[in-house]
Design an enzyme around this catalytic site. Sequence first.
Site, PDB file in Angstrom:
ATOM      1  N   ALA A  63      -0.090   1.187 -10.780  1.00 54.67           N
ATOM      2  CA  ALA A  63      -1.440   1.307 -11.322  1.00 54.67           C
ATOM      3  C   ALA A  63      -2.129   2.475 -10.631  1.00 54.67           C
ATOM      4  O   ALA A  63      -1.749   2.875  -9.530  1.00 54.67           O
ATOM      5  CB  ALA A  63      -2.213   0.026 -11.047  1.00 54.67           C
ATOM      6  N   GLU A 112       6.726  -3.567 -12.316  1.00 53.81           N
ATOM      7  CA  GLU A 112       6.352  -4.683 -13.198  1.00 53.81           C
ATOM      8  C   GLU A 112       6.594  -4.315 -14.671  1.00 53.81           C
ATOM      9  O   GLU A 112       7.079  -5.134 -15.444  1.00 53.81           O
ATOM     10  CB  GLU A 112       4.893  -5.080 -12.942  1.00 53.81           C
ATOM     11  CG  GLU A 112       4.737  -5.761 -11.578  1.00 53.81           C
ATOM     12  CD  GLU A 112       3.300  -5.950 -11.146  1.00 53.81           C
ATOM     13  OE1 GLU A 112       2.533  -4.968 -11.192  1.00 53.81           O
ATOM     14  OE2 GLU A 112       2.938  -7.068 -10.768  1.00 53.81           O
TER      15      GLU A 112
HETATM   16  N1  CAA Z   1      -2.734   5.861  -8.004  1.00 52.92           N
HETATM   17  C1  CAA Z   1      -3.479   6.984  -7.872  1.00 52.92           C
HETATM   18  N2  CAA Z   1      -3.063   8.102  -7.273  1.00 52.92           N
HETATM   19  C2  CAA Z   1      -1.810   8.105  -6.779  1.00 52.92           C
HETATM   20  C3  CAA Z   1      -0.964   6.977  -6.860  1.00 52.92           C
HETATM   21  C4  CAA Z   1      -1.464   5.806  -7.519  1.00 52.92           C
HETATM   22  N3  CAA Z   1      -0.738   4.728  -7.670  1.00 52.92           N
HETATM   23  N4  CAA Z   1       0.206   7.279  -6.266  1.00 52.92           N
HETATM   24  C5  CAA Z   1       0.100   8.535  -5.825  1.00 52.92           C
HETATM   25  N5  CAA Z   1      -1.112   9.046  -6.131  1.00 52.92           N
HETATM   26  C6  CAA Z   1      -1.614  10.405  -5.871  1.00 52.92           C
HETATM   27  C7  CAA Z   1      -1.832  10.672  -4.394  1.00 52.92           C
HETATM   28  O1  CAA Z   1      -3.130  10.289  -3.993  1.00 52.92           O
HETATM   29  C8  CAA Z   1      -1.632  12.177  -4.323  1.00 52.92           C
HETATM   30  O2  CAA Z   1      -2.809  12.781  -4.767  1.00 52.92           O
HETATM   31  P1  CAA Z   1      -3.305  14.186  -4.129  1.00 52.92           P
HETATM   32  O3  CAA Z   1      -2.195  15.162  -4.354  1.00 52.92           O
HETATM   33  O4  CAA Z   1      -4.554  14.500  -4.846  1.00 52.92           O
HETATM   34  O5  CAA Z   1      -3.531  13.905  -2.659  1.00 52.92           O
HETATM   35  C9  CAA Z   1      -0.556  12.446  -5.386  1.00 52.92           C
HETATM   36  O6  CAA Z   1      -0.574  11.303  -6.253  1.00 52.92           O
HETATM   37  C10 CAA Z   1       0.857  12.591  -4.825  1.00 52.92           C
HETATM   38  O7  CAA Z   1       1.118  11.446  -3.987  1.00 52.92           O
HETATM   39  P2  CAA Z   1       1.846  11.600  -2.576  1.00 52.92           P
HETATM   40  O8  CAA Z   1       1.232  12.703  -1.803  1.00 52.92           O
HETATM   41  O9  CAA Z   1       1.874  10.251  -1.966  1.00 52.92           O
HETATM   42  O10 CAA Z   1       3.296  12.052  -3.049  1.00 52.92           O
HETATM   43  P3  CAA Z   1       4.719  11.676  -2.458  1.00 52.92           P
HETATM   44  O11 CAA Z   1       5.692  12.410  -3.287  1.00 52.92           O
HETATM   45  O12 CAA Z   1       4.728  11.855  -0.975  1.00 52.92           O
HETATM   46  O13 CAA Z   1       4.923  10.090  -2.711  1.00 52.92           O
HETATM   47  C11 CAA Z   1       4.881   8.039  -3.982  1.00 52.92           C
HETATM   48  C12 CAA Z   1       5.029   9.582  -4.022  1.00 52.92           C
HETATM   49  C13 CAA Z   1       6.054   7.423  -3.220  1.00 52.92           C
HETATM   50  C14 CAA Z   1       4.862   7.551  -5.396  1.00 52.92           C
HETATM   51  C15 CAA Z   1       3.565   7.701  -3.245  1.00 52.92           C
HETATM   52  O14 CAA Z   1       2.510   8.443  -3.834  1.00 52.92           O
HETATM   53  C16 CAA Z   1       3.154   6.253  -3.313  1.00 52.92           C
HETATM   54  O15 CAA Z   1       3.683   5.448  -2.573  1.00 52.92           O
HETATM   55  N6  CAA Z   1       2.184   5.923  -4.188  1.00 52.92           N
HETATM   56  C17 CAA Z   1       1.562   4.607  -4.230  1.00 52.92           C
HETATM   57  C18 CAA Z   1       2.436   3.591  -4.851  1.00 52.92           C
HETATM   58  C19 CAA Z   1       1.718   2.271  -4.935  1.00 52.92           C
HETATM   59  O16 CAA Z   1       1.126   1.796  -3.982  1.00 52.92           O
HETATM   60  N7  CAA Z   1       1.793   1.644  -6.102  1.00 52.92           N
HETATM   61  C20 CAA Z   1       1.181   0.380  -6.332  1.00 52.92           C
HETATM   62  C21 CAA Z   1      -0.150   0.571  -6.970  1.00 52.92           C
HETATM   63  S1  CAA Z   1      -0.988  -0.979  -7.149  1.00 52.92           S
HETATM   64  C22 CAA Z   1      -0.326  -1.682  -8.515  1.00 52.92           C
HETATM   65  O17 CAA Z   1       0.490  -1.127  -9.179  1.00 52.92           O
HETATM   66  C23 CAA Z   1      -0.894  -3.046  -8.772  1.00 52.92           C
HETATM   67  C24 CAA Z   1      -0.398  -3.742  -9.932  1.00 52.92           C
HETATM   68  O18 CAA Z   1       0.343  -4.671  -9.796  1.00 52.92           O
HETATM   69  C25 CAA Z   1      -0.889  -3.423 -11.289  1.00 52.92           C
END
Ligand code: CAA
Length: 708
Positions: A63, A112
Amino acid sequence: MSQLVRYEVRDRVAVVTIDNPPVNALSGGVPEAISEAVERAGQDPAANAIVLIGAGTTFIAGADINIFKELRTREQSIERSSAIHARLTMLEDASKPLVAAIHGHALGGGLEFAMACHYRVAVATARVGQPEVHLGIIPGAGGTQRLPRLCGPALALEMCTDGRPVDATRAREAGILDAVIAGDLLDGAIAFATARAAANERRRTRDLREKIGDRAAGIAACDAMRAALGKTARGARAPFAAVEAIEAGITLDFDAGSRREMELFADCVLSTESKAMRHLFFAEREVAKIPDVPKDTPSRKITRAAIVGAGTMGGGIAMAYANAGIPVLLKDVDQATLDRGLAIIRRNYESTVSKGKMTPEAMATTLARITPTTSYDGFGDVDIAVEAVFEHMDLKKTTFADLGRVTRPDTILASNTSTLDIDELAASSGRPAQVVGHHFFSPANVMKLLEIVRGHDTSKDVIATSLKLAKQLNKVGVVVGNCFGFVANRMLAYYMRESYLLLEEGASVSQIDNALTDLGLPVGPFGMQDIAGIDVGWRIRQHLKSSGKTRAEGPQSAVPDRLYEMGRYGQKTGAGWYRYESGSRTRIPDPIVDDVAAEEAVRRGVTRRAVSNEEIIARIMTALANEGARVLEEGYAIRASDIDVVYVNGFGFPRHRGGPMFYADTVGLATVLARVNEYRARFGDYWQPSPMLKKLASEGRGFHSDAE
Ligand code: CAA
């Protein structure tokens, strides 16, 4: 159809491609567009099956984390979750085989969505996970119900409580994935989907129960996880909520379990814990953005390093480089000192191997990257040289003068000093533009923080390179200004001042430590000093005294100096703020220390009294926030959130509290200011509210905009 989701038919398979850079988050209408595309495929006579795939570097990272702040009430959250659950049920009911094709990551809502598909295939490098606990929430779109149905409760409990993704091999073995594709992912997924269509097979995850297994065993697994979390996740709520949701899936049917998940998700997403952790998610990414050092600033590749000083810090830094695959020269004055340093490094690795966290082969390869030396031979080939000698200005200056001579003109010269003036060191190197502070935290191979101290002349490409290098070393790099103690230790001085004064006023060593560990810190101020060494602080105080300075204004407690004089240096001498049995690190309260505190109280005319835990927390946290505000005002930190990142990664400040500045926002800056004024009236004028604190409090604002 939205530009974010594309539809095409290839070889009689509908290919639905999500294209929402950078990480294909489920935002901006992506979920709706996926549903539309799957519905269209169901009615498309040209398609026998459907593949869902991500464009770019990843499948779906989950999300959009920004949307959670729109949720204001429990009802609103449950309503939104119901809609997502209904959408995923609809996908699962697709009339043609639906296959998720995963590369990069399938995280959170991404996994999911994949689990609501009939099958999942992935490339070998893909990783899947439910990282929501890192955001203070639980999977909110059926993850706690579908994951145990695919892989059983044990792994589902692990994944939903520690949040770490698993690799494709493990996910395949556990049943989360149906196949690992060796060649092109889309070709493989199309072939897989075509075969399912030919066999007229569709498998709905929500119908599976076999893997959930015996009810009593499932409940026992949940109980065992709760007991384990009691030790590792003290004070956090989300991991426990994840267990409860999984347990609901074991004891109830899919719909009732899903309902429970929605309720628990709502409770979590509205919590301060979740706001704090979401704040840190963005703060840790924001920290790499330096206003006058644009993203495209040229940076250099670091392929070889050298470290001067093979003591505790130098050895730990050498390990950090070696762990990152960078060969490193480790220099000290004589062979005996080097041998001692290397023996410690070896013991550290052996301990990692004995815990099963490293293979003996990997240990041998990593150790081989560290080359001990007593000379500067080879320093002409390195891209960075890190000075980690004793904390003494003259010695460090001599070292910088040597480094300026023996390295290439473009070699970065970094100092691991925790307090000394980077500009003074830079001047002695002869090329100040190359000089920067790289302040690691002990143990340097473990702690995530790297303070990147920007000197007056440090060049922008050295800053850009340092930030990249921090990532390479698996650290979080935070650029800070060149003031005494930089950000972390400058603020720590206030944290320690209040701890000492509270002790003199009547709180005990263990009461103060326990109040802070109850707040979520891994160790309190006194336990921490016993690890770091009381002699280290003493030496810094001597240095300051010689220049007529103090670290934090206000009364300077003599208790730590008295302990030093008694030879109580901490764990290393078997006694410090606590005493220790031989070979044990268990902290045993020692009445001698209370006696010393009582004597010092008499000497300073302080009347001892019962001090409450609330006062301990309020005094210490107020001191931190007030000094943090000053650091910001004076420009030594770029953003309040950078200070939070420093404290969380350098000192283990609890993530679910968001860092000291975020914590102050949750207390309310008006309250923080009122406390400063109250302490000033009670204790003296050394308590002075920072102008920034006064201004923000009067405007009803916080340090951060995301803390309300
Ligand atoms: N939502 C919004 N922005 C996100 C995002 C997300 N889920 N995941 C990454 N981004 C953004 C980051 O803030 C970053 O933005 P900026 O460049 O402006 O700083 C950009 O995307 C790139 O992210 P990273 O710098 O982290 O890139 P990376 O290549 O090092 O890592 C990744 C990639 C492994 C996907 C990492 O971004 C990550 O772990 N993201 C979060 C994943 C997460 O927590 N997902 C669960 C969300 S909650 C959910 O899904 C609830 C549900 O059940 C519905």
